[in-house]
Design an enzyme around this catalytic site. Sequence first.
Site, PDB file in Angstrom:
ATOM      1  N   ARG A  88       0.918  -1.166  -0.083  1.00  0.00           N
ATOM      2  CA  ARG A  88      -0.011  -0.167  -0.157  1.00  0.00           C
ATOM      3  C   ARG A  88       0.935   1.228   0.095  1.00  0.00           C
ATOM      4  NH1 ARG A  88      -4.871   0.880   4.600  1.00  0.00           N
ATOM      5  NH2 ARG A  88      -2.918   1.467   6.005  1.00  0.00           N
TER       6      ARG A  88
ATOM      7  N   LYS B  39      -2.630   6.405   1.068  1.00  0.00           N
ATOM      8  CA  LYS B  39      -2.763   7.036   2.551  1.00  0.00           C
ATOM      9  C   LYS B  39      -1.696   8.201   2.502  1.00  0.00           C
ATOM     10  CE  LYS B  39      -2.875   5.163   7.116  1.00  0.00           C
ATOM     11  NZ  LYS B  39      -4.269   5.117   7.570  1.00  0.00           N
TER      12      LYS B  39
END
Length: 629
Positions: A120, A225
């Site tokens: 991620r 993120k």
Amino acid sequence: MLVRRVARNAIRPALGWCRAAGSVSQYAYNTPIFTKTKREDLSKKWDDLGFSIRPTNGHVRYTWTDGEWDKGVFVPAPYQLMHINAGALHYGVSVFEGMKAFACKDGKVRLMNPELNAMRMQSGADALLMPQVPKELFVNAVKEAVRRNKEFVPPYGHNASMYIRPLLFASGQMLGLAPLASEYTFFVTVLPAGGYFGKGNEVGVKAYVSSDHDRAAPKGLGNVKAAGNYAADLAPVHKAHKAGYNTTLYLDAKERKYVEEFSVCNFVGVTKDGRYVTPASETILASTTNIMMQQLAKDRGMIVENRPIDFEKEIADFAEVGMCGTAAVVVKVNSITHGETVYNFDNFDTIASLRADLTAIQCGEKEDVHGWMSVVCDTVEDDTPELEAFASLSSESFAPGMVTAEAKGSVQKLGAEALHGLERSLLEHVVQTAEPGNPDSVLNAMDAFWNKIFQQQGAEKWNVRGQNIEERLLEKVNAKAASGGAVRCLEMGTYCGYSALRIAKNLPENGKLLSVEKDELFAAIATKIIEFAGLDHKVKIWIGTVHSELLNITERMQKQPADFVLCDHSKERYVPDLKLLEECGVVDKNTAVVGDIEIYPGEDRLPKVIQKEISDYFQDRAFALATMV
């Protein structure tokens, strides 16, 4: 140059060079004062840690320059020195992750599915044109940060964990969006933590649909993120708090119709007909916790749907709603308010049961059939001796090329604990460079180690100190030689055995040295060094204080006065401890008492009241304090 001295754990970053107008100037940057957390400070707080920052042993830091990542540095200070035009500061070029480490039932510390977080972060790096952190480097950096702070992993059974925050950002300078920064930093910080929402896990939270703010735009950065995504939620969530709600819920920015995310968590729900449903959108950050919850639901045979959720049409179909994320795990949502309408969700049994399965896997109470958990190290219990807890620290490294910031020279400790934290490095240096059974070789190795650490500061005074110890001791040894009597010596405080070596190597075969040290680690390191030098038959090291070991001291001295006493512990204890030894007959007018009131690099200056106490005490005694310098 001003240098701020503090009682403990202040850090001074290393000197940096700046060239201007043909001259070279040197600057030092002082960090603000901070106090490192100690495990014993948390012993009664494991069940009520909350979610707050606590300085630990330090963080792991890697730097990318010239197209590659370095070997990493372990930094004790919770501060980052970087250029004022850093890309992260001006343009928000930054992504982070949230992870946890758990103390498991079998005595191991484990991470949960770190590869998911690594991938991620790589997606976030690509989105912000930063260099990817390789998966192996990411996982090993996280494990190394946990390993070096393992005493802060909450013990098994306390419903708490170690929260881990990996961060990647542009630390190099940028002025405009081109060219890109030439330096990037990746670091991993850790802290012991309870629930993000405190007791919200049990009692539930109230959510408010934010109608006048959007979390992320379509085709933007909502699915990574990025730090800026969270800044967008600051005003809405604080507005919700003032209105009496715990959190916000966002709908899609394009149509204000479909469910997106809660403030910092994914939306998860169980419908009245038993389906596990969570929104699908290109602007939603996929929670690693939600991914695993979905898998656990499938394992039970539940229907799992990852799809758009029309708020107005479907919200009333949900029997249970939860907020899902690493920090929060899964928190019950009691109600969602949209405008004037309040939707209540009384049930939470299914989601709570799935959460229980997940946390049972995390803590080793349930079989890890999917292979999510990754072992880091052994746990540390509250009653584990410090030396035993950290004896294998160097041999288990996940980043063998990593150095400490002190060793690299990028930071320097100031204050009374400047020497502390280097004990194991000292022992390793002695074993690697000194000759076994040769006290002089061991002393030379220790001198070389400290001279390198302090860049020769105080070296001359330190040498005079050692010479004075030996000269005063030899006076007693020679005086006893004629009678053949045993030479009895006492050392109060023995930081890693340096002074004990200088005493013991000058003792005759019937000579004995008793050292009393209250710090278990110092005593253990000193014992190992004394054994390595081949002098353990002359030296006995007790863990404790003069007060606690008084009986052992008097028996070791055969209830006779000591010939030689070295005060090598806290100067505040000189007078109280010597008075006690006087009363018990361990010190009398024939005892050579040697102490040190000199200030060495890393020490705080002795308060005037203590200086006066020492001076007054020795003026009234038949024996005198022979200072080192």
